[in-house]
Scaffold this active site. Structure first.
Site, mmCIF file in Angstrom:
data_model
loop_
_atom_site.group_PDB
_atom_site.id
_atom_site.type_symbol
_atom_site.label_atom_id
_atom_site.label_comp_id
_atom_site.label_asym_id
_atom_site.label_seq_id
_atom_site.Cartn_x
_atom_site.Cartn_y
_atom_site.Cartn_z
ATOM 1 N N ILE A 138 0.887 -1.073 -0.034
ATOM 2 C CA ILE A 138 0.041 0.080 -0.019
ATOM 3 C C ILE A 138 0.975 1.348 0.069
ATOM 4 C CG2 ILE A 138 -0.147 0.002 2.569
ATOM 5 C CD1 ILE A 138 -3.226 1.262 1.951
ATOM 6 N N GLU A 150 2.994 -7.593 6.821
ATOM 7 C CA GLU A 150 4.346 -7.295 7.287
ATOM 8 C C GLU A 150 4.576 -5.833 7.189
ATOM 9 O OE1 GLU A 150 4.955 -9.702 4.948
ATOM 10 O OE2 GLU A 150 5.115 -11.445 6.389
ATOM 11 N N TYR A 188 -2.584 0.984 10.079
ATOM 12 C CA TYR A 188 -3.050 -0.277 10.397
ATOM 13 C C TYR A 188 -4.017 -0.492 11.638
ATOM 14 C CZ TYR A 188 0.157 -1.433 6.546
ATOM 15 O OH TYR A 188 0.744 -1.256 5.348
HETATM 16 C C1 COA Z 1 1.535 4.593 4.960
HETATM 17 C C2 COA Z 1 0.757 5.252 4.025
HETATM 18 C C3 COA Z 1 0.273 4.371 2.992
HETATM 19 C C4 COA Z 1 -0.310 6.151 4.468
HETATM 20 O O1 COA Z 1 -1.119 6.608 3.723
HETATM 21 P P1 COA Z 1 -1.770 8.158 3.860
HETATM 22 O O2 COA Z 1 -2.474 8.429 2.828
HETATM 23 O O3 COA Z 1 -0.837 9.095 4.332
HETATM 24 O O4 COA Z 1 -2.552 8.007 5.164
HETATM 25 P P2 COA Z 1 -3.779 8.501 5.738
HETATM 26 O O5 COA Z 1 -3.804 10.088 5.309
HETATM 27 O O6 COA Z 1 -4.970 7.872 5.109
HETATM 28 O O7 COA Z 1 -3.752 8.410 7.513
HETATM 29 C C5 COA Z 1 -4.100 7.414 8.028
HETATM 30 C C6 COA Z 1 -3.555 7.201 9.348
HETATM 31 O O8 COA Z 1 -2.168 6.878 9.326
HETATM 32 C C7 COA Z 1 -1.750 7.545 10.166
HETATM 33 N N1 COA Z 1 -0.446 8.542 9.716
HETATM 34 C C8 COA Z 1 -0.560 8.789 8.402
HETATM 35 N N2 COA Z 1 0.428 9.838 8.315
HETATM 36 C C9 COA Z 1 1.262 9.812 9.385
HETATM 37 C C10 COA Z 1 2.438 10.198 10.019
HETATM 38 N N3 COA Z 1 3.041 10.970 8.969
HETATM 39 N N4 COA Z 1 2.916 10.004 11.188
HETATM 40 C C11 COA Z 1 2.014 9.167 11.862
HETATM 41 N N5 COA Z 1 1.080 8.574 11.493
HETATM 42 C C12 COA Z 1 0.457 8.772 10.352
HETATM 43 C C13 COA Z 1 -2.662 8.042 10.944
HETATM 44 O O9 COA Z 1 -3.066 7.273 12.086
HETATM 45 C C14 COA Z 1 -3.692 8.364 10.239
HETATM 46 O O10 COA Z 1 -5.007 8.417 10.827
HETATM 47 P P3 COA Z 1 -5.651 10.078 11.148
HETATM 48 O O11 COA Z 1 -5.435 10.729 9.847
HETATM 49 O O12 COA Z 1 -7.016 9.701 11.927
HETATM 50 O O13 COA Z 1 -4.776 10.364 12.393
HETATM 51 C C15 COA Z 1 1.858 6.480 3.310
HETATM 52 O O14 COA Z 1 2.463 7.055 4.435
HETATM 53 C C16 COA Z 1 2.876 5.752 2.556
HETATM 54 O O15 COA Z 1 2.689 5.466 1.423
HETATM 55 N N6 COA Z 1 3.912 5.608 3.138
HETATM 56 C C17 COA Z 1 4.998 4.794 2.126
HETATM 57 C C18 COA Z 1 4.760 3.349 1.777
HETATM 58 C C19 COA Z 1 4.634 2.304 2.862
HETATM 59 O O16 COA Z 1 5.329 2.680 4.023
HETATM 60 N N7 COA Z 1 3.637 1.539 2.761
HETATM 61 C C20 COA Z 1 3.565 0.522 4.020
HETATM 62 C C21 COA Z 1 4.258 -0.768 3.711
HETATM 63 S S1 COA Z 1 4.074 -2.029 4.988
#
Ligand code: COA
Length: 144
Positions: A69, A103, A115
């Site tokens: 993701i 994981e 998650y």
């Molecule tokens: C993980 C990832 C997919 C989250 O996507 P996103 O669109 O930024 O997530 P959302 O905006 O929907 O946030 C969902 C929740 O994630 C958490 N979150 C998102 N960004 C965060 C940050 N910078 N620090 C801490 N928590 C965070 C929060 O709990 C958030 O919920 P909230 O908005 O109610 O507080 C994104 O950071 C990403 O692409 N990361 C790189 C790829 C990766 O690591 N994937 C996972 C591999 S296992």
């Protein structure tokens, strides 16, 4: 924003920006194989005709695995990751899966928080899972 099933055409459009704009842990070739695998489903988030995130699961009997993701770097923190994960959870319900497992790097706080927000529980740690150095949590969601 729209959530759609990912096609090879979408992947071709992302080919040149996969590493720079998303993340460097899944290559074009691996994703292409994923799209050709009958046990795997990938979805995309599209905004203004542009892919801003993608995610995929594979299934085996009644167990699903979250393979990937990722949200485009410039679009993170806007709920796109949540929408993608929610759609994959809905897909697991439709497919009558009993669990969804993944994981995640123990230091990847944004992903771990995402998650947890969707009810995944930490079942344990795989030591030195990434590059034989960094640990991974195994997280599973059962209660669809
Ligand atoms: C993980 C990832 C997919 C989250 O996507 P996103 O669109 O930024 O997530 P959302 O905006 O929907 O946030 C969902 C929740 O994630 C958490 N979150 C998102 N960004 C965060 C940050 N910078 N620090 C801490 N928590 C965070 C929060 O709990 C958030 O919920 P909230 O908005 O109610 O507080 C994104 O950071 C990403 O692409 N990361 C790189 C790829 C990766 O690591 N994937 C996972 C591999 S296992």
């Amino acid at each position: 924003m729209e959530i759609l099933t990912m096609t090879l055409i979408d992947l071709e459009q992302m080919k040149d920006i996969l590493y720079s704009d998303f993340d460097n842990f899944w290559s074009y070739n691996v994703l292409k194989q994923e799209l050709e695998n009958p046990n795997t489903t990938y979805i995309i988030a599209k905004e203004n005709n542009e892919v801003v995130g993608f995610a995929g699961i594979s299934t085996c009997l009644d167990e699903a695995t979250l393979n990937n993701i990722v949200v485009k770097k410039s679009c993170r923190g806007r709920g796109i990751g949540s929408e993608l994960l929610e759609s994959l959870i809905d897909l697991c319900v439709d497919l009558h899966m009993k669990s969804l497992t993944l994981e995640v790097d123990t230091e990847n706080e944004p992903a771990i928080n995402l998650y947890k927000k969707f009810g995944f529980k930490n079942l344990g740690t795989r030591k030195k899972y990434y590059n034989n150095t960094r640990d991974a949590f195994i997280m599973t969601k059962y209660d669809f």
